[in-house]
Design an enzyme around this catalytic site. Structure first.
Site, mmCIF file in Angstrom:
data_model
loop_
_atom_site.group_PDB
_atom_site.id
_atom_site.type_symbol
_atom_site.label_atom_id
_atom_site.label_comp_id
_atom_site.label_asym_id
_atom_site.label_seq_id
_atom_site.Cartn_x
_atom_site.Cartn_y
_atom_site.Cartn_z
ATOM 1 N N HIS A 1 -9.948 1.282 3.313
ATOM 2 C CA HIS A 1 -9.396 2.617 3.580
ATOM 3 C C HIS A 1 -10.512 3.570 4.017
ATOM 4 O O HIS A 1 -10.341 4.349 4.954
ATOM 5 C CB HIS A 1 -8.729 3.193 2.324
ATOM 6 C CG HIS A 1 -7.281 2.817 2.183
ATOM 7 N ND1 HIS A 1 -6.346 3.083 3.159
ATOM 8 C CD2 HIS A 1 -6.602 2.222 1.171
ATOM 9 C CE1 HIS A 1 -5.157 2.650 2.745
ATOM 10 N NE2 HIS A 1 -5.281 2.122 1.544
ATOM 11 N N CYS B 291 0.854 -1.188 0.000
ATOM 12 C CA CYS B 291 0.000 0.000 0.000
ATOM 13 C C CYS B 291 0.888 1.236 0.000
ATOM 14 O O CYS B 291 1.880 1.277 0.732
ATOM 15 C CB CYS B 291 -0.879 -0.029 1.251
ATOM 16 S SG CYS B 291 -1.903 1.427 1.471
ATOM 17 N N HIS C 68 -9.686 -3.500 -0.695
ATOM 18 C CA HIS C 68 -8.593 -2.722 -0.085
ATOM 19 C C HIS C 68 -9.003 -1.244 0.025
ATOM 20 O O HIS C 68 -8.794 -0.607 1.058
ATOM 21 C CB HIS C 68 -7.336 -2.898 -0.946
ATOM 22 C CG HIS C 68 -6.114 -2.191 -0.438
ATOM 23 N ND1 HIS C 68 -5.064 -2.853 0.159
ATOM 24 C CD2 HIS C 68 -5.760 -0.884 -0.458
ATOM 25 C CE1 HIS C 68 -4.127 -1.975 0.500
ATOM 26 N NE2 HIS C 68 -4.514 -0.772 0.129
ATOM 27 N N GLU C 69 -9.617 -0.693 -1.026
ATOM 28 C CA GLU C 69 -10.000 0.731 -1.028
ATOM 29 C C GLU C 69 -11.192 0.981 -0.098
ATOM 30 O O GLU C 69 -11.231 1.996 0.605
ATOM 31 C CB GLU C 69 -10.320 1.214 -2.443
ATOM 32 C CG GLU C 69 -9.186 1.056 -3.457
ATOM 33 C CD GLU C 69 -7.835 1.574 -2.992
ATOM 34 O OE1 GLU C 69 -7.791 2.526 -2.196
ATOM 35 O OE2 GLU C 69 -6.813 0.995 -3.420
#
Lengths: 168, 180
Positions: free
Chosen positions: B157, B110, B153-154
């Site tokens: 976040h 990342c 993954h996003e």
């Protein structure tokens, strides 16, 4: 304040980490890298930390006995430049002496280095997993063939595969 | 249709923003939902795409990574060797996972955690619902493989989670050897 290497090993019981790290905190030590694991019923810790040697030794003194503890100073942090791409090496098969020596010798002969490794024995099964860095000049095909030949002699299976990470 | 959408629809120039790194607190903050018609949101969408575009190897960028606690991210997995289904380049607002199945473990890195990588289990079949910036119609994306991993993954976040919160074991975080 110097960089210290602290190793602790002893029969496992609840609270070893808490006991050791509490003693270290008391001397103002800052924990940096560490690895801790259970090896056949023994809890083993390796800690790299910054702190005053004599005070750290004294603080850990009461824990000696069931725990075997060493404390020593280390030189400044030494980081070798990355050799090349990371690979995962796994070996498994019937246990016998010499598996680790033979396999890691192959990696070294190819100019590679092991950056992380653990082995486990359960019953007759021996399992080795390692993170390996290979230089761009390494002859992958030759290495793979050499590993295969060694593995056959040892009666184990071996795989070497890229451990690339995906950036997200 | 998400595949009909393109950054040109935002009709604003994107700026290159600074990517923040852990332990910056915004990366551990749960982001607020956004109004996809808000001009600031539309500008941020363009900025995310532009910043993603100029960052080598970057296939996704969430608003918290540029210091804004907003539920939006850009994504583009076009041409990545692990991509199967691909919806091209897009920004998604207020995205949520609707369905996830078939977990697989892989090593992730990342931009906000440049010194480590980690093994993370993620669904490889995924349906996500959200809204495109500049529109009000909800869209759903059903995808697989690398695009599914990148979406999760996003979305993490946007919920204040890093891959470090999801690693697959006590020895599943690795020092990164090279980072471009």
């Amino acid at each position: 304040m110097s960089q210290l290497a602290v190793t602790v090993i002893g029969p496992d019981r609840p609270g070893i980490i808490a006991d050791v790290t509490e003693a270290l905190v008391g001397t103002g030590v800052n924990l940096e890298d560490s690895t801790m694991t259970l090896l056949r019923g023994h809890f083993a810790m390796m800690i790299v930390c910054a702190g005053p040697l004599d005070e750290v030794k004294a603080a850990l003194e009461p824990l000696r006995g069931e725990l075997v503890i060493t404390v020593r100073t280390m030189g400044p942090e030494h980081r070798h430049a990355p050799l090349g791409a990371p690979y995962m090496l796994s070996v498994h098969g019937a246990d016998r002496p010499g598996i680790v020596a033979a396999v890691t010798r192959m990696i070294a002969a190819a100019g590679g280095t092991v950056t992380d490794m653990s082995t486990r024995l359960s019953g007759g099964l021996y399992v080795l997993t390692a993170e390996v860095e290979l230089p761009p000049t390494a002859e992958l095909e030759m290495l793979n063939r050499a590993l295969e030949i060694t593995a056959e002699e040892l009666g184990v299976g071996v795989t070497l595969r890229p451990a690339e990470s995906d950036d997200l | 249709m998400i595949t009909d959408w393109s950054p040109a629809r935002l009709d604003v120039e994107g700026a290159i923003l600074e990517v923040v790194r852990a332990p910056h607190p915004v990366l551990a903050t749960e982001s607020a939902p956004v109004d996809p018609l808000d001009p600031e949101v539309i500008q941020l969408a363009a900025d995310l795409i532009e910043t993603m575009r100029v960052s080598p190897g970057c296939v996704g960028l969430a608003a918290p990574q540029v210091g804004v606690a907003a539920q939006m991210f850009s994504l583009d997995v076009t041409g990545h060797p692990k991509t199967r289904t691909c919806h091209g380049v897009f920004v998604l607002c207020n995205a949520v996972v609707v369905e996830a199945s078939r977990n697989e473990k892989a090593r992730e890195g990342c931009m906000s955690v440049p010194d480590f990588t980690g093994d993370v289990k993620r669904a490889t079949r995924l349906t996500v619902a959200g809204v495109l910036p500049g529109t009000t119609e909800p869209v759903t994306i059903t995808t697989d493989a690398f695009e599914a991993r990148a979406l999760q993954h996003e979305i993490d976040h946007c919920n204040g989670k890093l891959f470090l919160d999801r690693v697959a074991g006590a020895h599943a975080v690795y020092p990164r050897k090279t980072y471009q």
